[in-house]
Design a protein around this motif. Structure first.
Motif, PDB file in Angstrom:
ATOM      1  N   ASP A  21      -9.326 -17.969  -3.781  1.00 27.37           N
ATOM      2  CA  ASP A  21      -8.753 -18.032  -5.120  1.00 27.37           C
ATOM      3  C   ASP A  21      -7.234 -17.877  -5.001  1.00 27.37           C
ATOM      4  OD1 ASP A  21      -7.823 -17.338  -7.755  1.00 27.37           O
ATOM      5  OD2 ASP A  21      -9.863 -16.748  -8.278  1.00 27.37           O
ATOM      6  N   PRO A  22      -6.449 -18.769  -5.568  1.00 28.68           N
ATOM      7  CA  PRO A  22      -4.986 -18.678  -5.468  1.00 28.68           C
ATOM      8  C   PRO A  22      -4.424 -17.379  -6.047  1.00 28.68           C
ATOM      9  CG  PRO A  22      -5.658 -20.355  -7.081  1.00 28.68           C
ATOM     10  CD  PRO A  22      -6.869 -19.981  -6.311  1.00 28.68           C
ATOM     11  N   ARG A  23      -5.188 -16.729  -6.904  1.00 26.44           N
ATOM     12  CA  ARG A  23      -4.720 -15.456  -7.465  1.00 26.44           C
ATOM     13  C   ARG A  23      -4.579 -14.388  -6.381  1.00 26.44           C
ATOM     14  NH1 ARG A  23      -8.976 -14.223 -12.098  1.00 26.44           N
ATOM     15  NH2 ARG A  23     -10.331 -15.025 -10.438  1.00 26.44           N
ATOM     16  N   VAL A  24      -5.374 -14.496  -5.309  1.00 26.67           N
ATOM     17  CA  VAL A  24      -5.293 -13.520  -4.220  1.00 26.67           C
ATOM     18  C   VAL A  24      -3.903 -13.578  -3.574  1.00 26.67           C
ATOM     19  CG1 VAL A  24      -6.227 -12.802  -1.985  1.00 26.67           C
ATOM     20  CG2 VAL A  24      -7.778 -13.610  -3.779  1.00 26.67           C
ATOM     21  N   GLU A  25      -3.433 -14.784  -3.301  1.00 21.28           N
ATOM     22  CA  GLU A  25      -2.099 -14.952  -2.704  1.00 21.28           C
ATOM     23  C   GLU A  25      -1.012 -14.473  -3.663  1.00 21.28           C
ATOM     24  OE1 GLU A  25       1.025 -15.422  -0.610  1.00 21.28           O
ATOM     25  OE2 GLU A  25      -0.814 -16.137   0.357  1.00 21.28           O
ATOM     26  N   GLU A  26      -1.148 -14.818  -4.927  1.00 24.92           N
ATOM     27  CA  GLU A  26      -0.156 -14.400  -5.918  1.00 24.92           C
ATOM     28  C   GLU A  26      -0.097 -12.875  -6.028  1.00 24.92           C
ATOM     29  OE1 GLU A  26      -1.373 -16.267  -9.513  1.00 24.92           O
ATOM     30  OE2 GLU A  26      -0.995 -18.309  -8.777  1.00 24.92           O
ATOM     31  N   LEU A  27      -1.260 -12.252  -6.042  1.00 18.70           N
ATOM     32  CA  LEU A  27      -1.315 -10.796  -6.151  1.00 18.70           C
ATOM     33  C   LEU A  27      -0.746 -10.133  -4.906  1.00 18.70           C
ATOM     34  CD1 LEU A  27      -2.195  -8.373  -7.813  1.00 18.70           C
ATOM     35  CD2 LEU A  27      -4.502  -8.608  -6.866  1.00 18.70           C
ATOM     36  N   ALA A  28      -1.061 -10.672  -3.738  1.00 17.04           N
ATOM     37  CA  ALA A  28      -0.537 -10.116  -2.491  1.00 17.04           C
ATOM     38  C   ALA A  28       0.982 -10.188  -2.473  1.00 17.04           C
ATOM     39  CB  ALA A  28      -1.117 -10.873  -1.296  1.00 17.04           C
ATOM     40  N   SER A  29       1.535 -11.296  -2.924  1.00 18.58           N
ATOM     41  CA  SER A  29       2.985 -11.461  -2.956  1.00 18.58           C
ATOM     42  C   SER A  29       3.629 -10.474  -3.919  1.00 18.58           C
ATOM     43  CB  SER A  29       3.330 -12.899  -3.375  1.00 18.58           C
ATOM     44  OG  SER A  29       4.720 -13.068  -3.460  1.00 18.58           O
ATOM     45  N   ALA A  30       3.006 -10.287  -5.088  1.00 14.34           N
ATOM     46  CA  ALA A  30       3.561  -9.361  -6.081  1.00 14.34           C
ATOM     47  C   ALA A  30       3.512  -7.919  -5.581  1.00 14.34           C
ATOM     48  CB  ALA A  30       2.785  -9.498  -7.388  1.00 14.34           C
ATOM     49  N   LEU A  31       2.402  -7.534  -4.958  1.00 14.23           N
ATOM     50  CA  LEU A  31       2.284  -6.164  -4.442  1.00 14.23           C
ATOM     51  C   LEU A  31       3.258  -5.938  -3.293  1.00 14.23           C
ATOM     52  CD1 LEU A  31      -1.599  -5.707  -4.569  1.00 14.23           C
ATOM     53  CD2 LEU A  31       0.085  -4.256  -5.725  1.00 14.23           C
ATOM     54  N   ALA A  32       3.408  -6.924  -2.426  1.00 14.10           N
ATOM     55  CA  ALA A  32       4.346  -6.788  -1.309  1.00 14.10           C
ATOM     56  C   ALA A  32       5.771  -6.632  -1.824  1.00 14.10           C
ATOM     57  CB  ALA A  32       4.231  -7.995  -0.385  1.00 14.10           C
ATOM     58  N   ASP A  33       6.123  -7.406  -2.862  1.00 15.96           N
ATOM     59  CA  ASP A  33       7.468  -7.297  -3.438  1.00 15.96           C
ATOM     60  C   ASP A  33       7.713  -5.903  -3.987  1.00 15.96           C
ATOM     61  OD1 ASP A  33       8.064  -9.900  -2.801  1.00 15.96           O
ATOM     62  OD2 ASP A  33       7.641 -10.698  -4.819  1.00 15.96           O
ATOM     63  N   LYS A  34       6.699  -5.348  -4.633  1.00 20.71           N
ATOM     64  CA  LYS A  34       6.840  -3.992  -5.165  1.00 20.71           C
ATOM     65  C   LYS A  34       7.078  -2.989  -4.039  1.00 20.71           C
ATOM     66  CE  LYS A  34       6.518  -4.009  -9.638  1.00 20.71           C
ATOM     67  NZ  LYS A  34       7.601  -3.399 -10.480  1.00 20.71           N
ATOM     68  N   LEU A  35       6.333  -3.143  -2.949  1.00 23.37           N
ATOM     69  CA  LEU A  35       6.487  -2.227  -1.815  1.00 23.37           C
ATOM     70  C   LEU A  35       7.845  -2.403  -1.159  1.00 23.37           C
ATOM     71  CD1 LEU A  35       2.923  -2.570  -0.229  1.00 23.37           C
ATOM     72  CD2 LEU A  35       3.833  -0.574  -1.418  1.00 23.37           C
ATOM     73  N   LEU A  36       8.307  -3.635  -1.044  1.00 18.18           N
ATOM     74  CA  LEU A  36       9.587  -3.916  -0.383  1.00 18.18           C
ATOM     75  C   LEU A  36      10.786  -3.455  -1.210  1.00 18.18           C
ATOM     76  CD1 LEU A  36       8.732  -7.442   1.028  1.00 18.18           C
ATOM     77  CD2 LEU A  36       9.265  -5.390   2.372  1.00 18.18           C
ATOM     78  N   ALA A  37      10.561  -3.173  -2.479  1.00 19.27           N
ATOM     79  CA  ALA A  37      11.647  -2.669  -3.315  1.00 19.27           C
ATOM     80  C   ALA A  37      12.101  -1.288  -2.853  1.00 19.27           C
ATOM     81  CB  ALA A  37      11.209  -2.627  -4.776  1.00 19.27           C
ATOM     82  N   ASN A  38      11.250  -0.622  -2.069  1.00 17.86           N
ATOM     83  CA  ASN A  38      11.585   0.698  -1.514  1.00 17.86           C
ATOM     84  C   ASN A  38      11.237   0.693  -0.025  1.00 17.86           C
ATOM     85  OD1 ASN A  38      12.253   2.575  -3.991  1.00 17.86           O
ATOM     86  ND2 ASN A  38      10.484   1.339  -4.597  1.00 17.86           N
ATOM     87  N   ASN A  43      -5.478  -7.598   1.642  1.00 21.39           N
ATOM     88  CA  ASN A  43      -4.795  -6.639   2.513  1.00 21.39           C
ATOM     89  C   ASN A  43      -4.079  -7.347   3.659  1.00 21.39           C
ATOM     90  OD1 ASN A  43      -5.495  -4.372   1.058  1.00 21.39           O
ATOM     91  ND2 ASN A  43      -7.397  -4.031   2.176  1.00 21.39           N
ATOM     92  N   ALA A  44      -4.741  -8.337   4.238  1.00 28.83           N
ATOM     93  CA  ALA A  44      -4.122  -9.065   5.345  1.00 28.83           C
ATOM     94  C   ALA A  44      -2.873  -9.809   4.884  1.00 28.83           C
ATOM     95  CB  ALA A  44      -5.129 -10.045   5.947  1.00 28.83           C
ATOM     96  N   LEU A  45      -2.920 -10.393   3.693  1.00 27.21           N
ATOM     97  CA  LEU A  45      -1.767 -11.122   3.170  1.00 27.21           C
ATOM     98  C   LEU A  45      -0.594 -10.184   2.860  1.00 27.21           C
ATOM     99  CD1 LEU A  45      -3.529 -13.691   0.813  1.00 27.21           C
ATOM    100  CD2 LEU A  45      -2.242 -14.208   2.898  1.00 27.21           C
ATOM    101  N   ILE A  46      -0.913  -9.025   2.311  1.00 25.74           N
ATOM    102  CA  ILE A  46       0.152  -8.043   2.033  1.00 25.74           C
ATOM    103  C   ILE A  46       0.844  -7.650   3.332  1.00 25.74           C
ATOM    104  CG2 ILE A  46       0.621  -5.683   1.264  1.00 25.74           C
ATOM    105  CD1 ILE A  46      -1.648  -6.045  -0.794  1.00 25.74           C
ATOM    106  N   GLU A  47       0.053  -7.361   4.371  1.00 27.91           N
ATOM    107  CA  GLU A  47       0.637  -7.000   5.660  1.00 27.91           C
ATOM    108  C   GLU A  47       1.485  -8.146   6.215  1.00 27.91           C
ATOM    109  OE1 GLU A  47      -2.406  -5.687   8.314  1.00 27.91           O
ATOM    110  OE2 GLU A  47      -2.525  -3.679   7.418  1.00 27.91           O
ATOM    111  N   ALA A  48       1.012  -9.367   6.056  1.00 21.87           N
ATOM    112  CA  ALA A  48       1.761 -10.531   6.560  1.00 21.87           C
ATOM    113  C   ALA A  48       3.102 -10.653   5.836  1.00 21.87           C
ATOM    114  CB  ALA A  48       0.933 -11.806   6.370  1.00 21.87           C
ATOM    115  N   HIS A  49       3.108 -10.430   4.529  1.00 18.78           N
ATOM    116  CA  HIS A  49       4.357 -10.482   3.762  1.00 18.78           C
ATOM    117  C   HIS A  49       5.332  -9.400   4.244  1.00 18.78           C
ATOM    118  CE1 HIS A  49       3.653 -13.571   0.757  1.00 18.78           C
ATOM    119  NE2 HIS A  49       2.452 -13.059   0.480  1.00 18.78           N
ATOM    120  N   LEU A  50       4.811  -8.217   4.496  1.00 12.79           N
ATOM    121  CA  LEU A  50       5.664  -7.111   4.946  1.00 12.79           C
ATOM    122  C   LEU A  50       6.252  -7.405   6.324  1.00 12.79           C
ATOM    123  CD1 LEU A  50       3.583  -3.983   3.797  1.00 12.79           C
ATOM    124  CD2 LEU A  50       5.508  -5.090   2.639  1.00 12.79           C
ATOM    125  N   ARG A  51       5.440  -7.929   7.217  1.00 16.68           N
ATOM    126  CA  ARG A  51       5.934  -8.266   8.570  1.00 16.68           C
ATOM    127  C   ARG A  51       6.993  -9.362   8.471  1.00 16.68           C
ATOM    128  NH1 ARG A  51       0.242  -8.011   9.914  1.00 16.68           N
ATOM    129  NH2 ARG A  51      -0.181  -6.003  10.920  1.00 16.68           N
TER     130      ARG A  51
END
Length: 258
Positions: free
Chosen positions: A186-203, A241-249
């Motif tokens: 579901d494309p929402r999974v990628e969108e959500l992972a990107s949004a959560l990663a952005d929130k984490l990267l803000a700090n 979870n894997a996508l969030i980690e990939a965004h962070l890396r």
């Protein structure tokens, strides 16, 4: 009385059982009285005194194997031996108090396995409207983190505390839990992972690993067990979870990788 007491009478007078008296005899702590003309052993006042001394020391926690030498010792040695027994009993009392406190904490759920700060985070999650299942999963992850990656535990709590102060992050996280019912593609999974990663990267400072952590031979394995706990609930959760980690890396964050 002139002829002394039978073993049953002696035991009753001293407050122990006949079996205990005989056990003291076998250990050599109390000498067996001579038999009288009827073939019975008769206990006199000296025998009773010895029985009382042994019973008292045994009741105070002195090992039976030490009582004989202790009763026959000089006053100074006797006092030193009692000090040693007192020390051992104090340690035993402290151990029992610790066990009692652990049992008390067990009756209060999380507090047996987690510090108060972590329990406060779990209470906060419940207060923010997270589902019981989600809070249970976070509880399990915190328990695992404390045991498997203690060097990361405090920073993990700090990050959670900070993120829970952001209403947008809270809503995104709730969506992430709901995503377990989505198709993993579901494309929402990628969108959500990107949004959560952005929130984490803000700090970004909150994402830093403790110095030297990644040099541990099994650091990635330990971290993975915690960070991917409950991935088995559904492929969409695992992919998120894997996508969030990939965004962070990709953003330069050192996330341990197996």
């Amino acid at each position: 009385m002139a002829d002394g007491l039978t073993i049953g009478q002696a035991a009753a007078y001293v407050g122990i059982t006949i079996k205990t008296v005989r056990h003291y005899h076998r250990l050599g702590l109390v000498a067996e009285p001579e038999r009288d003309g009827s073939g019975y052993r008769r206990y006199g006042s000296t025998d009773l005194l010895r029985l009382i001394q042994v019973r008292t020391l045994a009741g105070a926690g002195v090992p039976l194997a030490e009582i004989g030498d202790l009763l026959d010792a000089e006053p100074e040695r006797f006092a030193a031996a009692l000090d040693d027994v007192h020390h051992r009993l104090t340690e035993r009392i402290e151990e029992l108090i610790e066990r009692r406190d652990t049992l008390h904490r067990l009756s209060h759920g999380d507090r047996a396995l987690l510090p108060d700060r972590a329990c406060a985070v779990l209470d906060r999650l419940a207060g923010l409207g997270f589902s019981t299942d989600y809070v249970a999963g976070q509880r399990e992850a915190l328990v695992l983190a404390r045991a498997l990656v203690p060097a990361v535990f405090d920073s993990f709590l700090t990050r959670l505390e900070h993120c829970l102060g952001d209403p947008e992050y809270v809503e995104l996280t709730k969506r992430g839990w709901d995503a377990k019912s989505w198709d993993p593609d579901d494309p929402r999974v990628e969108e959500l992972a990107s949004a959560l990663a952005d929130k984490l990267l803000a700090n970004r400072a909150l994402l830093a690993m403790p110095a030297g952590f990644e040099k541990q031979a099994d650091a990635a394995s330990r971290y993975g067990l915690v960070n991917h706990h409950r991935d088995d609930l559904g492929p969409s959760i695992a992919r998120l979870n894997a996508l969030i980690e990939a965004h962070l890396r990709a953003a330069g964050i050192d996330v341990p990788q197996q």
